[in-house]
Design an enzyme around this catalytic site. Sequence first.
Site, mmCIF file in Angstrom:
data_model
loop_
_atom_site.group_PDB
_atom_site.id
_atom_site.type_symbol
_atom_site.label_atom_id
_atom_site.label_comp_id
_atom_site.label_asym_id
_atom_site.label_seq_id
_atom_site.Cartn_x
_atom_site.Cartn_y
_atom_site.Cartn_z
ATOM 1 C CB SER A 89 -3.496 0.077 -4.357
ATOM 2 O OG SER A 89 -3.617 0.028 -2.936
ATOM 3 C CD GLU B 12 -3.029 -0.731 2.348
ATOM 4 O OE1 GLU B 12 -4.200 -1.067 2.177
ATOM 5 O OE2 GLU B 12 -2.614 -0.233 3.419
ATOM 6 C CB CYS B 13 0.801 4.359 0.126
ATOM 7 S SG CYS B 13 1.091 6.113 -0.200
ATOM 8 N N GLY B 14 3.492 3.567 0.172
ATOM 9 C CA GLY B 14 4.924 3.386 0.237
ATOM 10 C C GLY B 14 5.348 1.955 -0.024
#
Length: 435
Positions: free
Chosen positions: A426, A326-328
């Site tokens: 994502s 997720e993200c990072g």
Amino acid sequence: MNAPGLMIAAPASGTGKTTVMLGLLRALCEDGLAVQPFKSGPDYIDPAFHRAACGRASFNLDSWAMTPGLIDTIVAQATGADLAIAEGSMGLYDGVASRGGAGHGASADLARRMGWPVVLVIDVSGQAQSAAATALGFARFDPGLPIAGVILNRVASPRHERLVRRGMEMAGIPVLGALPRRGDLSLPERHLGLVQAVEHPDLDRAIADYAAFLRDHADLTAIRQAAAGVVVGGGGALPPPPAQRIALARDEAFSFIYPHLLEGWRRAGAELQAFSPLADEAPAADADLVWLPGGYPELHAGRIAAASRFLAGLRRHAANRPVHGECGGYMVLGEALVDKDGGRHAMAGLLGLVTSYAQRRMHLGYRHAALLAPVGALAAGTALRGHEFHYSTILDQPDAPLAHVTDADGAAVAETGSRRGCVTGSFFHMIAPAA
């Protein structure tokens, strides 16, 4: 039975809510109370500070991303507490605008649902009696939402305090505290908000200073007596785990995951196997799923690129078992990450994603995602609600999209996430399954 509660809110961001929240949590705990903290909205960072202040896990509550039943179930975590205190986000009434003009995701939504009176923290610098007009406007904007009173922040002098109090008295607004201006009480910040609790050099001492500050300048007895609430059901389930054995990256680069998700996974019997990529630890060999949360990999890109055991273990797992970021965490699964100085660092290479923090652009907002492929036990077609907040720019994204993603208004979002083999990622952080 729910504990009585309060919502610590403000007219806008940057008024001092967090200082008041942390000081209040610690001071009441010092008085022998069991206090259950909550955070309104999707903030990833504040709950860790709350836990440091009072010793109890803090949970996010979000009226846009969560169903009323899930909110009630999370609030039930306050069982056994003497008092529940929630910290608002942005301004009290700020949320996602709907066509009807009502807010969703606003702190006011939660305060209204839970029957929690609002303590409004007002920055009175640069004004005197006029601050009462602000307080009165907030009190009258929604007559069904009780304003317990105000805490005046950044008071310049005793004369300034007298003038502000005079205005509040004329408006019929109780003053629950008046905090003198103190520049030394601010917490350090970076691009996503406060520096993480785990990184603060002397957090316990800072929180103790906040508590002493609140004791000296606020009426703790009146604040406690203002607490109220309604009884809600709490028999629902928290979101289910995406696997039985989950290898979860946890360190200064990977820390943004919502506490209610971890609690739900544990309650459902999932085994959470923490490991640190920054310490060059590989995920557990027997894990069913590797989960890389968001965080600040852009600040540690060189160390991650050099973490050979971590990267080799991640690649071994991805050969035949799912990995999700997720993200990072998504950025680390990609081909490369460009840091703020333009340096390019090779990442895991499990996705073709290339991201740049040198080309900063803010991406912020709620997200609705319909999965086009499974994420562990979350099947294709699952609808999720979440939140995206980062400053990285995608330079290359050659893989198939993970989800159809829209914002809170239903507009398509270009950041769809990626999938390749067993690997998914994502930019949005999952909060809960959509209703």
